[in-house]
Design a protein around this motif. Structure first.
Motif, PDB file in Angstrom:
ATOM      1  N   GLN A 115       0.847  -1.183   0.000  1.00  0.00           N
ATOM      2  CA  GLN A 115       0.000   0.000   0.000  1.00  0.00           C
ATOM      3  C   GLN A 115       0.887   1.238   0.000  1.00  0.00           C
ATOM      4  OE1 GLN A 115      -2.611  -0.317   3.391  1.00  0.00           O
ATOM      5  NE2 GLN A 115      -4.029  -1.694   2.339  1.00  0.00           N
ATOM      6  N   ASP A 116       0.618   2.166  -0.930  1.00  0.00           N
ATOM      7  CA  ASP A 116       1.385   3.403  -1.018  1.00  0.00           C
ATOM      8  C   ASP A 116       0.499   4.581  -0.626  1.00  0.00           C
ATOM      9  OD1 ASP A 116       3.658   2.106  -1.886  1.00  0.00           O
ATOM     10  OD2 ASP A 116       3.190   2.360  -4.009  1.00  0.00           O
ATOM     11  N   TYR A 117       1.060   5.470   0.190  1.00  0.00           N
ATOM     12  CA  TYR A 117       0.331   6.637   0.673  1.00  0.00           C
ATOM     13  C   TYR A 117       0.945   7.887   0.041  1.00  0.00           C
ATOM     14  CZ  TYR A 117      -1.443   3.344   4.100  1.00  0.00           C
ATOM     15  OH  TYR A 117      -2.037   2.269   4.699  1.00  0.00           O
ATOM     16  N   TYR A 118       0.087   8.788  -0.425  1.00  0.00           N
ATOM     17  CA  TYR A 118       0.556   9.979  -1.130  1.00  0.00           C
ATOM     18  C   TYR A 118       0.038  11.236  -0.449  1.00  0.00           C
ATOM     19  CZ  TYR A 118       1.944   6.780  -4.822  1.00  0.00           C
ATOM     20  OH  TYR A 118       2.551   5.747  -5.524  1.00  0.00           O
ATOM     21  N   LEU A 119       0.861  12.282  -0.532  1.00  0.00           N
ATOM     22  CA  LEU A 119       0.506  13.590  -0.001  1.00  0.00           C
ATOM     23  C   LEU A 119       0.777  14.651  -1.063  1.00  0.00           C
ATOM     24  CD1 LEU A 119       2.086  13.321   3.562  1.00  0.00           C
ATOM     25  CD2 LEU A 119      -0.339  13.178   2.997  1.00  0.00           C
ATOM     26  N   ARG A 120       0.124  15.780  -0.916  1.00  0.00           N
ATOM     27  CA  ARG A 120       0.315  16.867  -1.873  1.00  0.00           C
ATOM     28  C   ARG A 120       1.098  17.997  -1.205  1.00  0.00           C
ATOM     29  NH1 ARG A 120      -1.797  17.945  -6.773  1.00  0.00           N
ATOM     30  NH2 ARG A 120      -1.946  20.120  -7.463  1.00  0.00           N
ATOM     31  N   TYR A 121       2.209  18.354  -1.815  1.00  0.00           N
ATOM     32  CA  TYR A 121       3.040  19.460  -1.345  1.00  0.00           C
ATOM     33  C   TYR A 121       3.006  20.551  -2.404  1.00  0.00           C
ATOM     34  CZ  TYR A 121       4.796  15.767   1.679  1.00  0.00           C
ATOM     35  OH  TYR A 121       4.889  14.735   2.572  1.00  0.00           O
ATOM     36  N   GLY A 122       2.313  21.649  -2.113  1.00  0.00           N
ATOM     37  CA  GLY A 122       2.131  22.668  -3.138  1.00  0.00           C
ATOM     38  C   GLY A 122       1.327  22.089  -4.278  1.00  0.00           C
ATOM     39  N   SER A 123       1.889  22.073  -5.474  1.00  0.00           N
ATOM     40  CA  SER A 123       1.196  21.505  -6.634  1.00  0.00           C
ATOM     41  C   SER A 123       1.772  20.154  -7.036  1.00  0.00           C
ATOM     42  CB  SER A 123       1.294  22.477  -7.817  1.00  0.00           C
ATOM     43  OG  SER A 123       2.653  22.713  -8.164  1.00  0.00           O
ATOM     44  N   VAL A 124       2.536  19.527  -6.118  1.00  0.00           N
ATOM     45  CA  VAL A 124       3.222  18.278  -6.443  1.00  0.00           C
ATOM     46  C   VAL A 124       2.697  17.142  -5.560  1.00  0.00           C
ATOM     47  CG1 VAL A 124       5.456  17.115  -6.573  1.00  0.00           C
ATOM     48  CG2 VAL A 124       5.293  19.545  -7.125  1.00  0.00           C
ATOM     49  N   CYS A 125       2.467  15.969  -6.155  1.00  0.00           N
ATOM     50  CA  CYS A 125       2.055  14.764  -5.438  1.00  0.00           C
ATOM     51  C   CYS A 125       3.297  13.921  -5.162  1.00  0.00           C
ATOM     52  CB  CYS A 125       1.041  13.991  -6.279  1.00  0.00           C
ATOM     53  SG  CYS A 125       0.732  12.299  -5.737  1.00  0.00           S
ATOM     54  N   ARG A 126       3.489  13.520  -3.893  1.00  0.00           N
ATOM     55  CA  ARG A 126       4.670  12.739  -3.539  1.00  0.00           C
ATOM     56  C   ARG A 126       4.305  11.579  -2.618  1.00  0.00           C
ATOM     57  NH1 ARG A 126       9.026  17.526  -2.024  1.00  0.00           N
ATOM     58  NH2 ARG A 126       9.261  18.388  -4.127  1.00  0.00           N
ATOM     59  N   LEU A 127       5.113  10.541  -2.690  1.00  0.00           N
ATOM     60  CA  LEU A 127       4.962   9.408  -1.793  1.00  0.00           C
ATOM     61  C   LEU A 127       5.295   9.855  -0.372  1.00  0.00           C
ATOM     62  CD1 LEU A 127       4.356   6.310  -1.955  1.00  0.00           C
ATOM     63  CD2 LEU A 127       6.838   5.973  -2.007  1.00  0.00           C
ATOM     64  N   ALA A 128       4.467   9.480   0.594  1.00  0.00           N
ATOM     65  CA  ALA A 128       4.662   9.916   1.974  1.00  0.00           C
ATOM     66  C   ALA A 128       5.902   9.273   2.582  1.00  0.00           C
ATOM     67  CB  ALA A 128       3.435   9.570   2.811  1.00  0.00           C
ATOM     68  N   THR A 129       6.677  10.068   3.319  1.00  0.00           N
ATOM     69  CA  THR A 129       7.814   9.544   4.066  1.00  0.00           C
ATOM     70  C   THR A 129       7.316   8.811   5.310  1.00  0.00           C
ATOM     71  OG1 THR A 129       8.030  11.552   5.393  1.00  0.00           O
ATOM     72  CG2 THR A 129       9.223  11.476   3.292  1.00  0.00           C
ATOM     73  N   ARG A 130       8.229   8.139   6.008  1.00  0.00           N
ATOM     74  CA  ARG A 130       7.859   7.414   7.217  1.00  0.00           C
ATOM     75  C   ARG A 130       7.236   8.353   8.241  1.00  0.00           C
ATOM     76  NH1 ARG A 130      10.342   6.801  12.086  1.00  0.00           N
ATOM     77  NH2 ARG A 130       9.919   4.897  13.271  1.00  0.00           N
ATOM     78  N   GLU A 131       7.841   9.548   8.441  1.00  0.00           N
ATOM     79  CA  GLU A 131       7.327  10.485   9.429  1.00  0.00           C
ATOM     80  C   GLU A 131       5.952  10.981   9.032  1.00  0.00           C
ATOM     81  OE1 GLU A 131      10.330  10.564   8.130  1.00  0.00           O
ATOM     82  OE2 GLU A 131      11.516   9.960   9.871  1.00  0.00           O
ATOM     83  N   ARG A 132       5.758  11.265   7.747  1.00  0.00           N
ATOM     84  CA  ARG A 132       4.446  11.747   7.298  1.00  0.00           C
ATOM     85  C   ARG A 132       3.386  10.661   7.419  1.00  0.00           C
ATOM     86  NH1 ARG A 132       4.658  17.396   6.044  1.00  0.00           N
ATOM     87  NH2 ARG A 132       6.857  17.823   5.775  1.00  0.00           N
ATOM     88  N   MET A 133       3.793   9.413   7.195  1.00  0.00           N
ATOM     89  CA  MET A 133       2.840   8.312   7.354  1.00  0.00           C
ATOM     90  C   MET A 133       2.381   8.200   8.800  1.00  0.00           C
ATOM     91  SD  MET A 133       4.338   5.331   4.836  1.00  0.00           S
ATOM     92  CE  MET A 133       3.189   4.120   5.515  1.00  0.00           C
ATOM     93  N   LEU A 134       3.304   8.380   9.747  1.00  0.00           N
ATOM     94  CA  LEU A 134       2.923   8.352  11.153  1.00  0.00           C
ATOM     95  C   LEU A 134       1.874   9.414  11.444  1.00  0.00           C
ATOM     96  CD1 LEU A 134       6.342   7.848  13.006  1.00  0.00           C
ATOM     97  CD2 LEU A 134       4.444   6.232  12.878  1.00  0.00           C
TER      98      LEU A 134
END
Length: 406
Positions: A115-134
């Protein structure tokens, strides 16, 4: 949505809550963009608009069916249904996918067993880091950071005097099995077996004699600047490292060993209070009500984001005091809700123990009924509150800002 409203969104371009996609976008790519918005504050995806804002329109048929079944149907977990509409503009159709802000996060794209979790930073979609997943799992109520074990945090680091006082004097309990009691209260966490235990975040922050040794973000940094900005040298720059709760309180504010909020007041006293002659009696007067400072410090620790590797900050400048609490507001919380007295505890175990000590109450109305009225009475102004609704890439702090109105 009207054609003119759509035109205005396109003219403003992509941003944190707006994404443009051509009609021929791959299903997996569109799913990532949708979930990146859903895991943050929601937004819109315009299907049929190029990255450079050129309106190319949608050409495939049954776009809504394709969206619901192929894009967010099987590959997305948990189940998620965005809203969909089509708007005609300059002779073509643009599909508008609206992604609401949701309390059911985090959402993931399923790839086989992964399972991959994604977040949006500004206008860019990125795979969540370990800290962001927490943080995602915590915001969705699936993980309590305060109940996680701290690596290397042995049970001997908890102050037995404070523990005995808490359970005996505060709770009125006779503890026969300390090991079992502390495990049941989530102050200790069993690592691999019940004989192999570690301090939890809550246990360390509340009862460890030097909590920053194992939990570096457990302190509070006090800074005092004599001018109206922070460009000059600080007259006080100190990080306090001691338990949240005091020891041997005989009456309010009088401890054998001070709690962190009381020590904060002791350090700040020479900088924000003066002895003044009132009538024939000399009396100490404060620039800010001590009750307000104590309340803001307790509130900051009770609701802080423990995934953030920053201390809580309390900064005094000549015309104001700022209390900063690392992390975004808890999921669903807004400044308006804070002012109205609503409460969304991030660290429920810490909040419960602080309530036992009388540092917090059950209704969560101290900001509304104590902080705001006391500041209004002191100088005729209300404190200013600022807060982030989401994480951002610069690790910016957020929290309460208290202006003195002077």
């Amino acid at each position: 949505m009207t054609e003119s409203e759509l035109q205005q969104i396109i003219e403003e371009g992509e941003g944190a809550q707006v994404e443009f996609k051509r009609d021929r976008v791959r299903p997996e790519q569109l799913a990532k963009e949708i979930l990146a918005l859903a895991n943050m504050n929601g937004g819109r995806i315009l299907l049929g608009v190029d990255d450079d804002s050129v309106i190319s329109g949608i050409n495939r048929g049954n776009v809504e069916e394709w969206l619901m079944e192929t894009v967010v149907g099987r590959p997305v977990t948990p189940q998620f249904v965005p809203s969909y509409e089509e708007v005609s503009i300059i002779g073509v159709k643009v599909a508008i996918i609206t992604v609401p802000m949701s309390a059911a996060k985090p959402y993931a794209v399923q790839h086989g067993d992964r399972q991959d979790y994604y977040l949006r930073y500004g206008s860019v979609c990125r795979l969540a880091t370990r800290e962001r997943m927490l943080r995602l799992f915590e915001s969705g109520g699936l993980l309590a950071i305060e109940k996680l074990p701290i690596h290397g945090g042995a049970t001997g680091e908890l102050d037995k005097r404070r523990l005995k006082e808490y359970f005996s004097r505060i709770l009125g309990d006779e503890v026969e099995d300390w090991h079992r009691t502390l495990l049941n209260r989530d102050l200790l966490i069993a690592a691999e077996s019940e004989t192999d235990v570690l301090c939890s975040y809550a246990g360390c922050a509340l009862f460890a004699l030097g909590p920053r040794r194992r939990l570096p973000q457990a302190g509070i940094r006090l800074m005092v600047f004599p001018g109206v900005d922070m460009e000059c040298d600080a007259s006080l720059d100190e990080v306090l490292d001691l338990p949240r709760v005091g020891l041997g309180e005989q009456k309010p504010g009088k401890f054998i060993e001070q709690s962190l909020p009381e020590r904060t007041l002791s350090y700040l006293q020479p900088h924000i209070s003066k002895e003044r002659l009132i009538g024939t009696t000399r009396k100490r007067t404060w620039d800010y009500p001590p009750e307000v400072i104590r309340e803001l410090v307790v509130n900051a620790f009770a609701h802080r984001d423990w995934t953030r590797q920053h201390d809580i900050g309390l900064t005094v400048i000549r015309d104001r005091m700022e209390v900063t609490n690392p992390g975004a507001l808890p999921n669903g919380m807004t400044i308006e809700k804070i002012r109205s007295g609503q409460q969304v505890p991030r660290n429920t175990n810490m909040v419960r123990i602080l309530r036992d000590y009388g540092m917090m109450d059950d209704c969560g109305m101290r900001i509304r009924r104590k902080v705001i009225p006391l500041m209004r009475e002191q100088n005729g102004s209300e404190p200013e509150f600022e807060g982030l609704l989401q994480d951002d890439a610069t690790m910016r702090r957020s929290g309460l800002t208290q202006a003195d109105g002077g």
